[in-house]
Design an enzyme around this catalytic site. Sequence first.
Site, PDB file in Angstrom:
ATOM      1  N   GLY A  29       0.814  -1.205   0.000  1.00  0.00           N
ATOM      2  CA  GLY A  29       0.000   0.000   0.000  1.00  0.00           C
ATOM      3  C   GLY A  29       0.848   1.255   0.000  1.00  0.00           C
ATOM      4  CB  SER A  30      -0.104   4.798  -0.480  1.00  0.00           C
ATOM      5  OG  SER A  30      -1.064   4.909   0.565  1.00  0.00           O
ATOM      6  CB  ALA A  83      -4.073  -0.254   9.127  1.00  0.00           C
ATOM      7  CE  LYS A  94      -2.499  -5.214   6.916  1.00  0.00           C
ATOM      8  NZ  LYS A  94      -2.113  -4.107   6.006  1.00  0.00           N
ATOM      9  N   GLY A  95      -6.590  -4.626   3.772  1.00  0.00           N
ATOM     10  CA  GLY A  95      -6.984  -5.320   2.563  1.00  0.00           C
ATOM     11  C   GLY A  95      -7.505  -4.432   1.465  1.00  0.00           C
ATOM     12  N   GLY A  97      -5.801  -2.844  -0.499  1.00  0.00           N
ATOM     13  CA  GLY A  97      -4.941  -3.106  -1.648  1.00  0.00           C
ATOM     14  C   GLY A  97      -5.032  -4.521  -2.172  1.00  0.00           C
ATOM     15  CD  GLU A 103      -1.626  -6.346   3.346  1.00  0.00           C
ATOM     16  OE1 GLU A 103      -1.173  -5.272   2.915  1.00  0.00           O
ATOM     17  OE2 GLU A 103      -2.824  -6.498   3.679  1.00  0.00           O
ATOM     18  CE  LYS A 121      -5.773   5.204   5.573  1.00  0.00           C
ATOM     19  NZ  LYS A 121      -5.268   6.515   5.130  1.00  0.00           N
TER      20      LYS A 121
END
Length: 227
Positions: A29-30, A83, A94-95, A97, A103, A121
């Site tokens: 992720g970013s 997250a 999470k998830g 992405g 993960e 977040k």
Amino acid sequence: MSADDQKRISGEAAAELVENGMVVGLGTGSTAAWFVKALAARGLKDIRGVPTSDATAALARELGIPLAALDDVKTVDLTVDGADEIGPGLSLIKGGGAALLREKLVWEASTRCVVIADAAKRVPALGKFPLPIEVVRFGHVHTGYRLADIAAEFDLPPPRLRTAERGMVVTDGGNLIYDMASGKIEDPTALAAALKSVTGVVDHGLFLDLADEALVGTDEGVVRLQP
């Protein structure tokens, strides 16, 4: 400070936790990308990264971080990952992405797990961000029916198959993603157990009792959170 800058400083703070010789889980992720970049910049010796997605593996190779497969290491010393939501007790969604299965496998093989994120977040309760559920492709429509039944039991809207411009979103493992939007998950532990009971569900994006620490970027700097 922008959200991207908050992600950057949290990733840089997490990179300072890595020591020479460590096996490090590399999130997806970013926000995790900022960590991978900061880790490469440190120039540590004899570290190996265990990537949680093909995209992260490509970034790490580009930056010169040596990689290892999860099956080639006995233990991951430290995993750093982003997250989509951080709730009470460092419960996580999470998830976003579409990498939640890999993960979670890396997280559960790790001695220590640190989550990094921007300030937005942090939430008082999980659920505003749609909960990703990874399912096998075969019979996924019927799996979706069962997920809808579970959603109804928890007073949640039925999940929707995640799609993109080219059709269904497919994970690195060849599976599909259903997203269960809610607004608030009253009992994450019970929901997690119910989802895992469904044949066809590979895993879900509830990460409960897995994070040891959170590093959250804010306008005032990085805030460290414990469960």
